[in-house]
Design a protein around this motif. Structure first.
Motif, PDB file in Angstrom:
ATOM      1  N   MET A  14      62.920  -9.867 -33.977  1.00 46.92           N
ATOM      2  CA  MET A  14      63.232  -8.563 -33.270  1.00 46.92           C
ATOM      3  C   MET A  14      64.526  -8.377 -32.342  1.00 46.92           C
ATOM      4  O   MET A  14      65.215  -7.528 -32.428  1.00 46.92           O
ATOM      5  CB  MET A  14      62.079  -8.265 -32.162  1.00 46.92           C
ATOM      6  CG  MET A  14      60.825  -7.793 -32.969  1.00 46.92           C
ATOM      7  SD  MET A  14      60.808  -6.335 -33.819  1.00 46.92           S
ATOM      8  CE  MET A  14      60.996  -6.807 -35.535  1.00 46.92           C
ATOM      9  N   VAL A  15      64.863  -9.685 -31.936  1.00 47.98           N
ATOM     10  CA  VAL A  15      66.211  -9.895 -31.232  1.00 47.98           C
ATOM     11  C   VAL A  15      67.521 -10.005 -32.145  1.00 47.98           C
ATOM     12  O   VAL A  15      68.382  -9.071 -32.000  1.00 47.98           O
ATOM     13  CB  VAL A  15      66.373 -10.929 -30.238  1.00 47.98           C
ATOM     14  CG1 VAL A  15      67.562 -11.007 -29.809  1.00 47.98           C
ATOM     15  CG2 VAL A  15      65.283 -11.117 -29.232  1.00 47.98           C
ATOM     16  N   ASN A  16      67.134 -10.500 -33.452  1.00 48.64           N
ATOM     17  CA  ASN A  16      68.210 -10.677 -34.430  1.00 48.64           C
ATOM     18  C   ASN A  16      69.506 -10.865 -33.800  1.00 48.64           C
ATOM     19  O   ASN A  16      70.646  -9.984 -33.914  1.00 48.64           O
ATOM     20  CB  ASN A  16      68.101  -9.299 -35.079  1.00 48.64           C
ATOM     21  CG  ASN A  16      69.125  -9.408 -36.442  1.00 48.64           C
ATOM     22  OD1 ASN A  16      69.275 -10.577 -37.119  1.00 48.64           O
ATOM     23  ND2 ASN A  16      69.494  -8.310 -37.250  1.00 48.64           N
ATOM     24  N   PRO A  17      69.731 -12.083 -32.911  1.00 42.49           N
ATOM     25  CA  PRO A  17      70.831 -12.213 -32.336  1.00 42.49           C
ATOM     26  C   PRO A  17      72.241 -12.599 -33.325  1.00 42.49           C
ATOM     27  O   PRO A  17      71.900 -13.221 -34.113  1.00 42.49           O
ATOM     28  CB  PRO A  17      70.668 -13.494 -31.269  1.00 42.49           C
ATOM     29  CG  PRO A  17      69.559 -14.075 -31.989  1.00 42.49           C
ATOM     30  CD  PRO A  17      68.908 -13.124 -32.823  1.00 42.49           C
ATOM     31  N   GLU A  18      73.341 -12.330 -32.676  1.00 39.02           N
ATOM     32  CA  GLU A  18      74.575 -12.700 -33.451  1.00 39.02           C
ATOM     33  C   GLU A  18      75.082 -14.129 -32.726  1.00 39.02           C
ATOM     34  O   GLU A  18      75.569 -14.788 -33.508  1.00 39.02           O
ATOM     35  CB  GLU A  18      75.949 -11.757 -33.159  1.00 39.02           C
ATOM     36  CG  GLU A  18      75.619 -10.456 -33.785  1.00 39.02           C
ATOM     37  CD  GLU A  18      76.781  -9.439 -33.569  1.00 39.02           C
ATOM     38  OE1 GLU A  18      77.932 -10.047 -33.055  1.00 39.02           O
ATOM     39  OE2 GLU A  18      76.633  -8.331 -33.424  1.00 39.02           O
TER      40      GLU A  18
END
Length: 778
Positions: free
Chosen positions: A698-702
């Protein structure tokens, strides 16, 4: 000669910028420098001088490479990190105790892994007392010398490197005596003298000062005493420095001169002044040895030896040449000594005293005596104004006046009494106790006087300024230099004008960047500074080491000072674990805090405290702050962590504290796409109990940043967490390998600029930025 010394010193210092000094490169450059000197014999005039100056600079550069290369080669090999090994050796120096921990320098003489003839810094957590100078054999686990990497923070790695520390570690298992390895009798003697002084001194408040003055061990000085010395500008009086060495030299010189003049026959051998130089230098060397020959004592001895030997052998050279020669010798012994504030304070103080030397008549009345006493104090104050503002951001205004009586009291009365008492301990405890009593009385009188001076001048005791700009420092330096010049010197009347910047505190400039987010390197813990254009927030404070030491005062406060931050608009303590909240008392004691958010009751809170809840949000300078969790109290401290989301333009960051997978899954199920963020601070330092797949999805961070200690015992970040995070991004950063990590957003539409302290400030003695691995292999 002076130009050659300046070139040599320049070469020594410039070599510190090399990425990785090699012994072979130092040898080659030294050979080239010698060849240049030989070739210069065939040249003349300007060309010859130019070649010799270049050779001197190259020789200094080569020596630094050789010195540093040998020390780098002696450091613990990476493959030996974390391995248990049996070592035998001798304890050097005086062990220091921090609560239940004993820390000591160990000279390894035997090692099953071939790691001999090195000095390492070890911690011992057991009950056995480690004795100075004694030989032991035990099992140790060590890492390469490593420190924290943040702007404005003490460079611990440079400190270790200068002292030749090849590794750091701790003792495992039993401590076994190994008398067959020998002993260090001087260290044993110093330890026994220390224990006897502490036993015989009747006042615990001054016993630590007596030990510091006699043996160079300042571990017994309290934080309150250090603060008092800071406010009164008397720090230099209570640690062995050039001042003490110089005063002992002067005292020994005066006593010898007085004795020699009572026996005229001795003056047939040599002038009385020359006869007195040798006992003075001997006394300085003896004082340096009993103090442990620390770097300040070494520096002071070199300066004293250069000036006195020149007089002894009738070397008629100007004081400036002796000054440069002393600096060159000090840097030759330790090419990195110029990194320390003490180096510059010592040499600049001497330079200021040399500049104000005048052939004035001997003082005859109280007024002329006062002016003669005040002149060197004011000269040193003027000479040290700029370096103190540059390094400390403050100057004691009480210092020049307080030091007039304090310097002779300590130098000519207290220190001799302490040394005589220390020397008499092996022969007569009664005599030692008798000598310690007046030293105690004098120190009590001095402390009482300093406390009253601060009480009377509390509003003006410290001139505190933000770190001045380069132009301001230049103006102040010019004003300080002109103030030291003799009357009639051209431009001297401009001194008051050049000093005007001291009277004004410049208006706080608005930061140009929309958002700055700094994840500090606080070892195994968390501390994050968030800055908007006009506000500053601190999320967690790092751990505490003891009631008087923490990451708050060792890291967070120095970084905030470097950033010219004098107050905090908000502090968030995510939860009560010490590695997140242990540094708060030091910060609350030092800086005003407008608002405090936490998930627990904070006993040290000095202002309004608010419980973080998921309905709280606020806006600063076009940056939005929002708590995502908790909505109700949770069962564990970790799950009670305040989860903060920061949104600025197209950039979003999540700071989740130590929440574990259950809370992560609930957030993922309820907030879903609202969690999507560019930056994620890995929950619980990358523990297996956090960074669950639904949350990461859900965060799908870079970017994922792990705030963890170097090769920590918890195995953070765990390998499974690294693998899960790598499925979403390749930008995995760790404070243990990068130092402080910063995300800077200039405007709402821009991408963040990502920097790390180790990468931006590479130094050969500092471990560089590198791709990390999980030390546990989990």
């Amino acid at each position: 000669m002076r130009a050659g010394l300046i070139a040599y010193i320049a070469g020594l210092t410039l070599a510190s910028l090399t990425p990785r000094p090699e012994v072979s490169a130092g040898v080659v450059l030294a050979a080239i420098a010698v060849s240049m000197c030989w070739a210069a014999r065939r040249s003349g005039g300007f060309r010859r001088k130019t070649i010799l100056l270049a050779a001197a600079a190259l020789l200094g550069f080569a020596w630094h490479l050789l010195w540093a290369g040998l020390r780098l080669d002696a450091q613990l090999a990476p493959e030996l990190e974390g391995r248990d090994m049996i070592v035998g050796g001798i304890v050097r120096g005086l062990p220091r105790r921090f609560d239940e921990i004993q820390q000591f320098t160990f000279e390894i003489r035997q090692s099953e892994a071939g790691f001999e003839n090195r000095r390492v810094l070890l911690n011992h957590y057991g009950e056995e007392e480690i004795l100075a100078g004694k030989a032991y054999r035990f099992e140790v686990r060590m890492n390469r010398p490593r420190g924290l990497a943040n702007p404005g923070v003490f460079d611990y790695e440079a400190w270790l490197f200068q002292r030749g520390i090849a590794a750091r570690g701790y003792v495992r298992g039993q401590v076994e005596a190994a008398p067959e390895l020998g002993t260090a009798w001087l260290d044993s003697l110093r330890a026994s003298i220390k224990s006897e002084i502490l036993r015989l001194a009747r006042d615990p408040a001054t016993a630590g000062i007596i030990v510091a003055l006699a043996l160079g061990d300042d571990s017994g000085l309290t934080d309150e005493q250090w603060e008092l010395f800071r406010q009164t500008g008397t720090n230099h009086l209570f640690v062995i420095s050039g001042l003490h060495i110089g005063l002992i030299c002067l005292l020994a010189y005066a006593l010898t001169l007085f004795t020699v003049k009572r026996f005229p026959a001795l003056m047939l051998l040599a002038p009385a002044q020359k006869i007195a130089l040798l006992p003075a230098l001997t006394a300085a060397c003896a004082y340096g040895s009993i103090s442990g020959f620390g770097l300040p004592a070494q520096r002071a001895l070199v300066m004293a030896a250069v000036f006195m030997l020149a007089s002894l052998f009738n070397i008629k050279q100007p004081a400036s040449l002796r000054f440069l020669l002393a600096m060159a010798v000090v840097l030759t012994l330790n090419p990195l000594s110029f990194l320390g504030m003490g180096f510059w304070l010592s040499f600049l103080a001497v330079a200021a005293l040399l500049l104000v030397q005048r052939p004035d008549p001997r003082p005859t009345g109280p007024t002329t005596w006062l002016m003669a006493s005040l002149r060197p104090q004011l000269a040193v104050a003027a000479g040290l104004l700029v370096p103190l503002l540059f390094w400390m951001g403050e100057v004691s205004l009480l210092g020049p006046l307080v030091n007039i009586p304090a310097i002779p009291l300590v130098g000519f009365c207290v220190v001799p009494l302490c040394l005589l008492a220390a020397c008499s301990i092996p022969f007569s405890e009664t005599l030692a106790e008798t000598l310690l009593q007046p030293a105690t009385w004098l120190l009590q009188l001095l402390l009482w006087s300093l406390e009253n001076a601060v009480a009377l001048g509390s509003d003006i005791a410290i001139l505190d300024r933000d770190t001045p700009a380069a132009l301001t420092l230049t103006l102040l330096a010019a004003g300080s230099l002109l103030a030291l010049m003799p009357k009639g010197f051209p431009g001297r009347q401009l001194t008051p004008l050049l000093m005007l910047p001291l009277l004004f505190t410049p208006a706080k400039a608005t930061r140009e960047d929309l958002l700055r987010l700094h994840i500090l390197d606080v070892g195994q813990g968390l501390a994050i500074i968030v800055q908007t254009r006009r506000h500053t927030l601190l999320y967690d404070t790092g751990a505490s080491f003891s009631p008087n030491a923490s990451m708050g005062d060792r890291v967070v406060l120095p970084v905030l000072k470097k950033m010219n931050t004098l107050k905090l608009d908000a502090v968030i303590l995510s939860h009560s674990d010490d590695d997140h909240s242990g540094g708060f008392p030091a910060i609350a004691k030092t800086l005003p805090i407008n608002r405090l958010y936490s998930s627990f009751k904070v006993p040290q809170a000095t202002g309004p405290t608010y419980t973080c809840r998921n309905y709280i949000n606020w806006h600063w300078d076009n940056v939005n702050f929002r708590f995502l969790h908790p909505n109700t109290p949770q069962e564990t401290d970790n799950d009670n962590s305040c989860v903060l989301q920061i949104q600025a333009g197209n950039f979003t960051a999540i700071l989740p504290g130590d929440i574990e997978s259950t809370v992560e899954r609930n957030l993922a199920a309820t907030l879903r796409e609202q969690l999507q963020s560019n930056l994620l601070i890995a929950a619980h330092h990358g523990s297996n109990t956090s960074s669950s797949w639904p949350f990461l999805k859900m965060v799908n961070p870079e970017y994922v940043v792990f705030a963890a200690g170097y090769r920590n015992s918890f195995g953070h970040p765990a390998m499974r967490v690294l693998e899960r995070s790598a499925a979403f991004t390749s930008n995995l950063l760790n404070t243990s390998t990068e130092g402080m990590i910063s995300f800077i957003l200039t405007d709402p539409e821009s991408n963040p600029q990502v920097t790390s302290f180790r990468k931006d400030h590479p130094r050969y003695w500092r471990e560089g930025s590198a791709q990390f691995e999980s030390p546990s292999g989990e």
